[in-house]
Design a protein around this motif. Structure first.
Motif, PDB file in Angstrom:
ATOM      1  N   GLU A  34       0.820  -1.211   0.000  1.00  0.00           N
ATOM      2  CA  GLU A  34       0.000   0.000   0.000  1.00  0.00           C
ATOM      3  C   GLU A  34       0.851   1.256   0.000  1.00  0.00           C
ATOM      4  OE1 GLU A  34      -2.462  -0.600   3.426  1.00  0.00           O
ATOM      5  OE2 GLU A  34      -3.823  -1.948   2.348  1.00  0.00           O
ATOM      6  N   VAL A  35       1.868   1.282   0.853  1.00  0.00           N
ATOM      7  CA  VAL A  35       2.729   2.457   0.939  1.00  0.00           C
ATOM      8  C   VAL A  35       3.508   2.652  -0.364  1.00  0.00           C
ATOM      9  CG1 VAL A  35       4.762   3.414   2.108  1.00  0.00           C
ATOM     10  CG2 VAL A  35       2.876   2.467   3.440  1.00  0.00           C
ATOM     11  N   LEU A  36       4.042   1.567  -0.928  1.00  0.00           N
ATOM     12  CA  LEU A  36       4.797   1.698  -2.177  1.00  0.00           C
ATOM     13  C   LEU A  36       3.900   2.156  -3.323  1.00  0.00           C
ATOM     14  CD1 LEU A  36       7.483   1.461  -3.644  1.00  0.00           C
ATOM     15  CD2 LEU A  36       6.920  -0.940  -4.108  1.00  0.00           C
ATOM     16  N   CYS A  37       2.715   1.598  -3.432  1.00  0.00           N
ATOM     17  CA  CYS A  37       1.791   2.022  -4.492  1.00  0.00           C
ATOM     18  C   CYS A  37       1.403   3.487  -4.314  1.00  0.00           C
ATOM     19  CB  CYS A  37       0.554   1.131  -4.519  1.00  0.00           C
ATOM     20  SG  CYS A  37       0.870  -0.512  -5.204  1.00  0.00           S
ATOM     21  N   ASN A  38       1.121   3.897  -3.086  1.00  0.00           N
ATOM     22  CA  ASN A  38       0.802   5.300  -2.833  1.00  0.00           C
ATOM     23  C   ASN A  38       1.945   6.201  -3.275  1.00  0.00           C
ATOM     24  OD1 ASN A  38      -1.687   4.713  -1.696  1.00  0.00           O
ATOM     25  ND2 ASN A  38      -0.998   4.997   0.399  1.00  0.00           N
ATOM     26  N   ALA A  39       3.159   5.846  -2.906  1.00  0.00           N
ATOM     27  CA  ALA A  39       4.322   6.665  -3.268  1.00  0.00           C
ATOM     28  C   ALA A  39       4.505   6.712  -4.775  1.00  0.00           C
ATOM     29  CB  ALA A  39       5.571   6.114  -2.584  1.00  0.00           C
ATOM     30  N   ASP A  40       4.321   5.579  -5.426  1.00  0.00           N
ATOM     31  CA  ASP A  40       4.514   5.509  -6.878  1.00  0.00           C
ATOM     32  C   ASP A  40       3.492   6.358  -7.625  1.00  0.00           C
ATOM     33  OD1 ASP A  40       5.892   4.587  -9.156  1.00  0.00           O
ATOM     34  OD2 ASP A  40       4.476   2.936  -9.425  1.00  0.00           O
ATOM     35  N   LEU A  41       2.283   6.439  -7.100  1.00  0.00           N
ATOM     36  CA  LEU A  41       1.217   7.172  -7.787  1.00  0.00           C
ATOM     37  C   LEU A  41       0.997   8.586  -7.250  1.00  0.00           C
ATOM     38  CD1 LEU A  41      -1.473   4.360  -8.178  1.00  0.00           C
ATOM     39  CD2 LEU A  41       0.180   5.165  -9.864  1.00  0.00           C
ATOM     40  N   ALA A  42       1.722   8.994  -6.238  1.00  0.00           N
ATOM     41  CA  ALA A  42       1.495  10.297  -5.607  1.00  0.00           C
ATOM     42  C   ALA A  42       1.560  11.454  -6.608  1.00  0.00           C
ATOM     43  CB  ALA A  42       2.491  10.519  -4.470  1.00  0.00           C
ATOM     44  N   ILE A  43       2.416  11.372  -7.599  1.00  0.00           N
ATOM     45  CA  ILE A  43       2.539  12.443  -8.598  1.00  0.00           C
ATOM     46  C   ILE A  43       1.202  12.715  -9.286  1.00  0.00           C
ATOM     47  CG2 ILE A  43       3.278  10.859 -10.447  1.00  0.00           C
ATOM     48  CD1 ILE A  43       4.485  14.491  -9.948  1.00  0.00           C
ATOM     49  N   LEU A  44       0.363  11.709  -9.387  1.00  0.00           N
ATOM     50  CA  LEU A  44      -0.933  11.888 -10.052  1.00  0.00           C
ATOM     51  C   LEU A  44      -1.809  12.891  -9.324  1.00  0.00           C
ATOM     52  CD1 LEU A  44      -1.817   8.170 -10.894  1.00  0.00           C
ATOM     53  CD2 LEU A  44      -0.509   9.815 -12.264  1.00  0.00           C
ATOM     54  N   GLY A  45      -1.616  13.041  -8.029  1.00  0.00           N
ATOM     55  CA  GLY A  45      -2.412  13.963  -7.231  1.00  0.00           C
ATOM     56  C   GLY A  45      -1.793  15.339  -7.087  1.00  0.00           C
ATOM     57  N   SER A  46      -0.810  15.637  -7.899  1.00  0.00           N
ATOM     58  CA  SER A  46      -0.139  16.939  -7.848  1.00  0.00           C
ATOM     59  C   SER A  46      -1.018  18.038  -8.423  1.00  0.00           C
ATOM     60  CB  SER A  46       1.148  16.898  -8.672  1.00  0.00           C
ATOM     61  OG  SER A  46       2.037  15.962  -8.149  1.00  0.00           O
ATOM     62  N   PRO A  47      -0.735  19.284  -8.069  1.00  0.00           N
ATOM     63  CA  PRO A  47      -1.414  20.399  -8.739  1.00  0.00           C
ATOM     64  C   PRO A  47      -1.147  20.343 -10.252  1.00  0.00           C
ATOM     65  CG  PRO A  47      -0.217  21.160  -6.806  1.00  0.00           C
ATOM     66  CD  PRO A  47       0.172  19.721  -7.025  1.00  0.00           C
ATOM     67  N   GLU A  48      -2.048  20.934 -11.040  1.00  0.00           N
ATOM     68  CA  GLU A  48      -1.967  20.832 -12.500  1.00  0.00           C
ATOM     69  C   GLU A  48      -0.588  21.139 -13.091  1.00  0.00           C
ATOM     70  OE1 GLU A  48      -5.089  22.692 -14.748  1.00  0.00           O
ATOM     71  OE2 GLU A  48      -6.646  21.758 -13.512  1.00  0.00           O
ATOM     72  N   PRO A  49       0.099  22.222 -12.698  1.00  0.00           N
ATOM     73  CA  PRO A  49       1.410  22.491 -13.324  1.00  0.00           C
ATOM     74  C   PRO A  49       2.426  21.362 -13.105  1.00  0.00           C
ATOM     75  CG  PRO A  49       0.617  24.440 -12.172  1.00  0.00           C
ATOM     76  CD  PRO A  49      -0.303  23.302 -11.800  1.00  0.00           C
ATOM     77  N   ALA A  50       2.456  20.805 -11.906  1.00  0.00           N
ATOM     78  CA  ALA A  50       3.378  19.702 -11.631  1.00  0.00           C
ATOM     79  C   ALA A  50       2.968  18.455 -12.407  1.00  0.00           C
ATOM     80  CB  ALA A  50       3.438  19.409 -10.133  1.00  0.00           C
ATOM     81  N   TYR A  51       1.668  18.202 -12.482  1.00  0.00           N
ATOM     82  CA  TYR A  51       1.187  17.047 -13.240  1.00  0.00           C
ATOM     83  C   TYR A  51       1.513  17.213 -14.723  1.00  0.00           C
ATOM     84  CZ  TYR A  51      -1.713  13.300 -15.046  1.00  0.00           C
ATOM     85  OH  TYR A  51      -2.138  12.161 -15.700  1.00  0.00           O
ATOM     86  N   ASP A  52       1.352  18.408 -15.247  1.00  0.00           N
ATOM     87  CA  ASP A  52       1.667  18.656 -16.655  1.00  0.00           C
ATOM     88  C   ASP A  52       3.156  18.461 -16.941  1.00  0.00           C
ATOM     89  OD1 ASP A  52      -1.019  19.162 -17.050  1.00  0.00           O
ATOM     90  OD2 ASP A  52      -0.798  21.346 -17.118  1.00  0.00           O
ATOM     91  N   ALA A  53       4.007  18.862 -16.002  1.00  0.00           N
ATOM     92  CA  ALA A  53       5.447  18.624 -16.158  1.00  0.00           C
ATOM     93  C   ALA A  53       5.733  17.122 -16.148  1.00  0.00           C
ATOM     94  CB  ALA A  53       6.223  19.330 -15.046  1.00  0.00           C
ATOM     95  N   TYR A  54       5.032  16.399 -15.291  1.00  0.00           N
ATOM     96  CA  TYR A  54       5.169  14.941 -15.238  1.00  0.00           C
ATOM     97  C   TYR A  54       4.754  14.312 -16.572  1.00  0.00           C
ATOM     98  CZ  TYR A  54       3.109  10.308 -14.515  1.00  0.00           C
ATOM     99  OH  TYR A  54       2.709   9.008 -14.671  1.00  0.00           O
ATOM    100  N   THR A  55       3.618  14.740 -17.131  1.00  0.00           N
ATOM    101  CA  THR A  55       3.163  14.139 -18.391  1.00  0.00           C
ATOM    102  C   THR A  55       4.117  14.480 -19.534  1.00  0.00           C
ATOM    103  OG1 THR A  55       1.642  15.960 -18.905  1.00  0.00           O
ATOM    104  CG2 THR A  55       0.741  14.067 -17.698  1.00  0.00           C
TER     105      THR A  55
END
Length: 148
Positions: A61-82
């Motif tokens: 659970e902790v590893l999956c949360n950490a791996d997917l945490a970027i998905l819950g970022s504010p839009e600018p950070a998420y856009d940089a990720y994509t």
């Protein structure tokens, strides 16, 4: 901790990156750790492929949360990720990338919850789903435009 280190150790933008990362972890750790510890690292690394935990699995659970945490970022950070994801898959043509990435997004959106713990759901679930839906809509819109 070792699973977090190894989960993207092989990151070539291929469908078997998780398996290759797990194999690398197994090769490198077998001589240094007990078999049970190595098996747990391998299991956790493989878990990051689909992010589906079952039963009582706090490590997963902790590893999956950490791996997917970027998905819950504010839009600018998420856009940089994509943008970084697209760069990572620069060897894939635009049309094929849109198809593959759209499938990944639909799979994630199909999960009952993206995050495994109540705290992570509270912190990131709503924003993550909004980001994923927005990206999916952008990919759909791009696929409707004529190729230049």
């Amino acid at each position: 901790m070792l699973a977090a280190y190894y989960h993207d150790a092989v990151h070539l933008g291929r469908p078997d990156d998780e398996e290759a990362s797990a194999h690398l972890a197994e090769q490198e750790l077998t001589w240094h750790l007990p078999t049970e510890a190595v098996d747990e690292v391998v299991r956790l690394v493989l878990l990051t492929k689909h992010h589906r935990t079952t039963g009582n699995d706090p490590n997963g659970e902790v590893l999956c949360n950490a791996d997917l945490a970027i998905l819950g970022s504010p839009e600018p950070a998420y856009d940089a990720y994509t943008a970084a994801v697209r760069a990572e898959y620069s060897h894939v043509g635009d049309a094929d990338f849109r198809v593959g990435r759209s499938q990944v997004l639909r799979d994630l959106l199909g999960l009952r919850s993206l995050f495994r713990t109540p705290r992570a759901r509270t912190l990131w679930e709503e924003q993550a789903r909004a980001n994923l839906k927005r990206e999916l809509a952008q990919l759909r819109e791009a696929s409707l435009k004529p190729e230049e």
